[in-house]
Write an enzyme that holds these catalytic residues in place. Sequence first.
Site, PDB file in Angstrom:
ATOM      1  N   GLY A   9      32.038 -37.075 -16.281  1.00  0.00           N
ATOM      2  CA  GLY A   9      31.050 -36.144 -16.796  1.00  0.00           C
ATOM      3  C   GLY A   9      31.710 -34.793 -16.994  1.00  0.00           C
ATOM      4  O   GLY A   9      32.880 -34.590 -16.662  1.00  0.00           O
ATOM      5  N   GLY A  10      30.948 -33.865 -17.514  1.00  0.00           N
ATOM      6  CA  GLY A  10      31.461 -32.517 -17.743  1.00  0.00           C
ATOM      7  C   GLY A  10      31.467 -31.702 -16.464  1.00  0.00           C
ATOM      8  O   GLY A  10      31.032 -32.157 -15.394  1.00  0.00           O
ATOM      9  N   ALA A  11      31.940 -30.481 -16.584  1.00  0.00           N
ATOM     10  CA  ALA A  11      31.977 -29.564 -15.445  1.00  0.00           C
ATOM     11  C   ALA A  11      30.564 -29.308 -14.934  1.00  0.00           C
ATOM     12  O   ALA A  11      29.637 -29.100 -15.724  1.00  0.00           O
ATOM     13  CB  ALA A  11      32.644 -28.253 -15.854  1.00  0.00           C
ATOM     14  N   LYS A  15      28.557 -35.014 -11.125  1.00  0.00           N
ATOM     15  CA  LYS A  15      29.335 -36.240 -10.923  1.00  0.00           C
ATOM     16  C   LYS A  15      29.812 -36.408  -9.482  1.00  0.00           C
ATOM     17  O   LYS A  15      29.776 -37.510  -8.956  1.00  0.00           O
ATOM     18  CB  LYS A  15      30.488 -36.343 -11.922  1.00  0.00           C
ATOM     19  CG  LYS A  15      31.502 -35.242 -11.872  1.00  0.00           C
ATOM     20  CD  LYS A  15      32.416 -35.303 -13.086  1.00  0.00           C
ATOM     21  CE  LYS A  15      33.341 -34.104 -13.111  1.00  0.00           C
ATOM     22  NZ  LYS A  15      32.650 -32.823 -13.263  1.00  0.00           N
ATOM     23  N   ALA A  36      42.574 -31.511  -4.772  1.00  0.00           N
ATOM     24  CA  ALA A  36      42.640 -30.070  -5.029  1.00  0.00           C
ATOM     25  C   ALA A  36      43.469 -29.369  -3.971  1.00  0.00           C
ATOM     26  O   ALA A  36      43.536 -29.797  -2.817  1.00  0.00           O
ATOM     27  CB  ALA A  36      41.233 -29.475  -5.052  1.00  0.00           C
ATOM     28  N   HIS A  50      32.285 -27.871  -1.750  1.00  0.00           N
ATOM     29  CA  HIS A  50      32.294 -29.338  -1.743  1.00  0.00           C
ATOM     30  C   HIS A  50      32.161 -29.877  -0.318  1.00  0.00           C
ATOM     31  O   HIS A  50      31.453 -30.858  -0.079  1.00  0.00           O
ATOM     32  CB  HIS A  50      33.570 -29.885  -2.397  1.00  0.00           C
ATOM     33  CG  HIS A  50      33.432 -30.143  -3.864  1.00  0.00           C
ATOM     34  ND1 HIS A  50      33.061 -31.359  -4.362  1.00  0.00           N
ATOM     35  CD2 HIS A  50      33.612 -29.333  -4.932  1.00  0.00           C
ATOM     36  CE1 HIS A  50      33.017 -31.303  -5.681  1.00  0.00           C
ATOM     37  NE2 HIS A  50      33.356 -30.082  -6.062  1.00  0.00           N
TER      38      HIS A  50
END
Length: 168
Positions: A9-11, A15, A36, A50
């Site tokens: 999916g996009g930013a 997702k 990351a 997150h």
Amino acid sequence: MENLALVTGGAKSGKSRFAEGLVRAMGAQPIYIATAEALDEEMSHRIAAHLLQRGPGWHTVEEPLDLCGALQRTDGRGPRLVDCLTLWLSNLMMQDLDIDAALADLSQTLKAQTSPVVMVTNEVGSGIVPDNALARAYRDSCGAMNQRIGAVVDRIDLVVCGHPLRVK
């Protein structure tokens, strides 16, 4: 049982949250494989957000480059969430590593997994054509990676505005 899933999916599409739900529904203690790196304050804040979103109960493995090694070391220990493949790809590109070889290795490693793996990736090809060669190479590499991994997985979900659409 679908052992391998890809969530795209996009930013800020939702997702990661959707992928976390898939992994949590698998029952056992979930493992989060983070690609990351907190190289600046903004990324540190993103990582913290997150962690907060996931909540307690996750075992985190930080691995920006050796994703295959992280998958092999955690196989058999519970369902894994890899977040995200596009950051992993950019890490490889920034280290000038062989992307094609890394994707071939990842495809083979995924096929050998016994515990479920859910991977998050960004859909970056739906926007405008980037204005520089590095950004175009990244976009093209992301598209090639997503196709290659999409061919290996049992399930693909596209998340738009927080809502998943089952693609495969």
